[in-house]
Design a protein around this motif. Structure first.
Motif, PDB file in Angstrom:
ATOM      1  N   HIS A 122      -5.283   2.718   5.384  1.00 28.19           N
ATOM      2  CA  HIS A 122      -4.563   3.619   4.958  1.00 28.19           C
ATOM      3  C   HIS A 122      -4.899   3.812   3.714  1.00 28.19           C
ATOM      4  O   HIS A 122      -6.143   3.296   3.510  1.00 28.19           O
ATOM      5  N   ALA A 179       2.239   1.708  -2.854  1.00 32.07           N
ATOM      6  CA  ALA A 179       0.941   1.914  -4.621  1.00 32.07           C
ATOM      7  C   ALA A 179       1.530   1.721  -5.737  1.00 32.07           C
ATOM      8  O   ALA A 179       2.180   2.947  -6.244  1.00 32.07           O
ATOM      9  N   PRO A 208      -3.355   1.791  -8.054  1.00 35.52           N
ATOM     10  CA  PRO A 208      -2.718   3.151  -7.122  1.00 35.52           C
ATOM     11  C   PRO A 208      -3.776   2.703  -5.833  1.00 35.52           C
ATOM     12  O   PRO A 208      -3.459   3.088  -4.764  1.00 35.52           O
ATOM     13  N   ARG A 209      -4.810   2.246  -5.840  1.00 32.98           N
ATOM     14  CA  ARG A 209      -5.667   1.494  -4.831  1.00 32.98           C
ATOM     15  C   ARG A 209      -5.942  -0.031  -4.874  1.00 32.98           C
ATOM     16  O   ARG A 209      -6.110  -0.575  -5.674  1.00 32.98           O
ATOM     17  N   SER A 215      -4.212   4.318   0.992  1.00 37.71           N
ATOM     18  CA  SER A 215      -4.384   3.157  -0.985  1.00 37.71           C
ATOM     19  C   SER A 215      -5.954   2.473  -0.702  1.00 37.71           C
ATOM     20  O   SER A 215      -5.441   1.334  -1.799  1.00 37.71           O
ATOM     21  N   GLU A 228      -8.669   0.330  -0.500  1.00 40.73           N
ATOM     22  CA  GLU A 228     -10.138  -0.295  -0.890  1.00 40.73           C
ATOM     23  C   GLU A 228     -11.244  -1.080  -0.140  1.00 40.73           C
ATOM     24  O   GLU A 228     -11.197  -1.903  -0.717  1.00 40.73           O
ATOM     25  N   LEU A 278       0.479  -1.490  -0.713  1.00 40.21           N
ATOM     26  CA  LEU A 278      -0.039  -0.224   0.039  1.00 40.21           C
ATOM     27  C   LEU A 278       0.715   0.973  -0.437  1.00 40.21           C
ATOM     28  O   LEU A 278       0.639   2.211  -0.126  1.00 40.21           O
TER      29      LEU A 278
END
Lengths: 439, 375
Positions: B298, B216, B238-239, B300, B302, B213
């Motif tokens: 965090h 990322a 990135p996520r 980043s 989801e 993360l």
């Protein structure tokens, strides 16, 4: 040999993997159905709802106990009255006993549940029995009162609070097809369904007075003014009614005046009340026969009034026809915010009626939810404590009365109807005492 | 004596359809699925891309039960058993059911289908020994009665005539049947679960996730598979989406699962049968929760969940943090089709590439455990 725990862990892992796969597939469907914005909006409700659930409402325990005692005494008295009149004990919570009383002892023709086929004694049925046999009306009325009392005491006043004296319930964002929330007991077994906390009337007290603000805070309660009618008017682009709204007039009063050719009719006139129910039912596809039955009119009269109404406001009929057409073609309707509903049942009048009502109800609910998001994001000193059908309630610091106006502003949502967007006027009632005292 | 209804369709057939018992129209014509439900079945098959004429169609029972009530042939309660009943699987049935069952197995061998579609409870039970079509519908299973045969079970079309809103679900199942009929083998998802991790494995896994993360978009440590036996995506976006689910018992978190893909997951237990003190020592548990906090909060990450508001209330109460929620599959289904079922197994039956009911077994297991603990 796997242990029970290992099976559970495997099951838990599979739940996660399945969730992952469902999510990836759903995201494609969201885009293909053009529902990205509604989807994102619903997801963004997660944190505000969690905050509301976590915060909970303060409860006036003394008042709650007093109310409970009063209602329980009324229940005992009501039960005694029924026993005296009927001549034997009866448990009104037992459908079997109530059915035996009405359908055997009183010789009434039995009403049957359409789906199950069994005899029914629900509130609506008792009401019909009372209308059909006036001698039974007082008993029917008493039973209805007693049932309400039972719900009040059982569901609301006995609902458990957390050790800190706050009432917390679980909200289900996806609880209804109209995008209103539903509420229930929370995961810890406390709280209750907050959606039907009555304002009282008749024998019943104003339960909302039990919910009080925290010290130094003022309760507020917002609602949207004539939201259902406004949405139908804007959906149908009904020029005459729009004009009335723009001029600050009450359309129901104006319609009643036009029909009776009497400009002296006021908002309090019973004929206006009758017309309000009639127009509301007609807008949502009610048949003249059913409306006549419900409102105590002759069928011919109801048909005549309905024909007159559509001749005066043909746009509303046109709107209904467009929805019927959409349902027939796609089984789907869409509201102004882009939310949509697909009907999977056989297409019939019930589906059309549901679709008409869904447009109004879902648009209103989304306005409330957007207001909720705005207040949560932009007014950090305001706590939204309750989301009850078409209204929001909460508290703000008493030292900052200007927040009431800001709440109104944040909840005044622009509904995108082309060149003529609709902003439903928002009423904000406040009270430093309790939710039930909001004025 | 009721007229026997014989099967119809070509031999061999790629798809075989097995119903429950004939109705009045079938009895009159002598062929299966000829009445209103048969007509609807033909339409739904067509919508799913299946030509009825290419299917071998039969019923478990060959004669019409009185009042179309299967209960007159199958004893669902002990008190219904008479001397005329004979055992079949776990139930007592009249001889006509037994004979129909034997015939059905012969027909399967004769038609040699790639896929058998079981319509309704009785067909599901005859072919797999399971009962409860509402729970099992959509599942692709292997028959134990006709070993090795692939079975897809779904509602009986007569049920759809009664409950019309089930129709799209049945058509969806038939579409799956159309796909499944193109290959003979059962393609079950290849899951890779880490379900009894050591402390080192959990810490290593969560640290690796956190590191990914932090970087990322960077290439991620491939050796996670080698070291911890669990793959984490080699290249992350990135996520980082993580599907998270907790199990609870008596309001406590018993375990938490994290999936990084549709096939790879870890389950971190907190309670277990072997130790009433929990799976970890206090210090170990604190270390794990700290790492869960770092990963789940965090910027980043989801988090994806199913009815995640339930999970997050427990996480908040016991671990005092709120994960970075992003998507809820239940809420998403609500937006797509308000008013339709939203349970995870139902959603999996709609959206997952391969599906077989998995929650029923777990529910039974959970119930057994609860009963044992109560005892």
């Amino acid at each position: 040999m796997r242990t029970g725990s290992e099976k559970l862990w495997e099951y838990n892992s599979q739940d996660c993997c399945r969730t992952f796969e469902i999510w990836s597939a759903q995201q494609k469907v969201v885009d293909s159905m053009g529902l990205r914005r509604p989807h994102d909006m619903e997801m963004s409700l997660f944190y505000p709802v969690l905050r509301t659930m976590t915060k909970g409402c303060r409860v006036d325990e003394k008042l709650r106990t007093e109310m409970l005692d009063t209602l329980q005494a009324a229940e005992v008295a009501g039960q005694q009255w029924l026993e005296d009149v009927i001549g034997h004990p009866i448990n009104i919570q037992s459908p079997k006993q109530v059915a035996t009383f009405f359908y055997q002892e009183m010789g009434q023709a039995a009403y049957h549940n359409r789906k199950t086929g069994g005899v029914t004694t629900d509130d609506e049925t008792l009401h019909k029995i009372g209308l059909r046999e006036p001698l039974l009306w007082p008993i029917v009325q008493k039973m209805a009162e007693m049932r309400s009392l039972g719900v009040f005491t059982g569901t609301f006043l006995k609902s458990l609070t957390d050790p800190d004296g706050r009432l917390r319930c679980a909200y289900n964002i996806g609880g209804t097809t109209t995008f209103r929330f539903s509420s229930s007991e929370n995961v810890w077994g406390n709280g209750t369904n907050l959606q039907n906390w009555s304002k009282g009337g008749g024998l019943l007290p104003n339960l909302r007075r039990v919910i009080v603000p925290d010290p130094g805070r003022t309760f507020f309660d917002i609602d949207l003014s004539s939201s259902d009618l406004r949405i139908v008017v804007w959906e149908s682009n009904c020029a005459r009614m729009k004009e009335w709204f723009h001029e600050g007039k009450d359309p129901y009063t104006e319609i009643t005046r036009t029909y009776y050719k009497d400009s002296g009719i006021t908002k309090l006139d019973p004929r206006r009340q009758l017309f309000k129910s009639f127009c509301h039912g007609t807008n949502y596809g009610g048949r003249a026969k059913n409306l006549a039955q419900r409102l105590g009119l002759g069928i011919a009269e109801a048909e005549r009034v309905q024909a007159w109404y559509f001749s005066q406001f043909p746009e509303i009929r046109g709107w209904q026809e467009r929805i019927i057409d959409a349902i027939n073609r796609t089984s789907r309707v869409r509201n102004a915010f882009g939310f949509q509903r697909t009907f999977f049942d056989r297409v019939d009048d019930n589906v059309y009626r549901e679709a008409f009502a869904w447009i109004g109800q879902s648009t209103t609910a989304i306005c409330i939810n957007l207001g909720y998001l705005n207040v949560d994001a932009r007014l950090p000193d305001v706590d939204v404590l309750l989301q009850v059908h078409d209204s929001l309630a909460g508290q703000f610091p008493t030292s900052r009365p200007e927040l009431a106006d800001q709440i109104r502003e944040e909840c005044s949502i622009r509904i995108p109807y082309g060149d003529d967007p609709l902003i439903i006027p928002v009423g904000v009632k406040t009270s430093p005492k309790s939710w039930g005292d909001c004025e | 004596m009721s007229r026997q209804v014989m099967p119809s369709g070509p031999i061999p057939a790629r798809i075989m359809i097995v119903g429950e018992a004939p109705g009045s129209e079938e009895e009159r014509t002598g062929f299966p699925f000829m009445g209103a439900s048969g007509n609807e079945l033909t339409k739904m098959l067509a919508e799913a891309g299946i030509n009825r004429n290419e299917c071998f169609i039969t019923n478990l029972i060959r004669i019409r039960p009185p009042n179309n009530d299967l209960g007159s042939f199958i004893a669902f309660k002990k008190k219904d058993v008479t001397p005329s009943h004979v055992p079949l699987r776990d139930k007592m049935v009249l001889r006509c059911v037994r004979e129909g069952y034997d015939l059905l197995l012969k027909e399967i061998n004769l038609a040699n289908p790639t896929l058998v579609i079981a319509l309704g409870n009785a067909a599901l039970w005859a072919l797999t020994g399971r009962w409860g079509i509402t729970e099992w519908r959509g599942s692709v299973l292997v028959s134990d009665a006709a070993p090795g045969r692939k079975i897809l079970c779904t509602y009986h079309p007569a049920a759809v005539l009664r409950q019309w809103s089930w129709r799209p679900t049945l058509v969806h199942d038939l579409r799956r049947a159309s796909r499944e009929a193109t290959f003979p083998e059962l393609k079950a998802p290849q899951f890779s679960f880490l379900i009894r991790p050591s402390f080192g494995a959990v810490v290593g896994y969560l640290d690796a996730l956190e590191a990914s993360l932090g970087r990322a978009g960077a290439v991620f440590v491939e050796e996670s598979r080698r070291v911890y036996g669990l793959p984490i995506p080699a290249r992350i976006t990135p996520r980082l989406p993580l599907a998270v689910d907790i199990e609870t018992r008596q309001h406590h978190i018993t375990c938490i699962g994290i999936a990084t893909s549709k096939s790879d997951a870890i389950c971190i237990p907190f309670t277990c049968e072997e130790s009433s003190d929990g799976y970890w020592s206090l210090d170990e548990e604190a270390e794990i929760v700290l790492r869960l906090y770092r990963v789940f909060t965090h910027p980043s990450v989801e988090i994806i969940g199913q009815n995640f508001i339930y999970d997050v209330q427990h996480i908040l109460r016991w671990w005092h943090f709120i994960p970075r929620f992003k998507y809820d599959t239940m809420l998403c289904q609500h937006v797509l089709f308000p008013g339709q079922p939203k349970a995870l197994d139902y959603l999996a039956s709609l959206y997952c590439e391969h599906y077989a009911q998995w929650k029923r077994e777990a529910r039974d297991l959970w119930k057994d455990n609860e009963e044992k603990k109560d005892a």
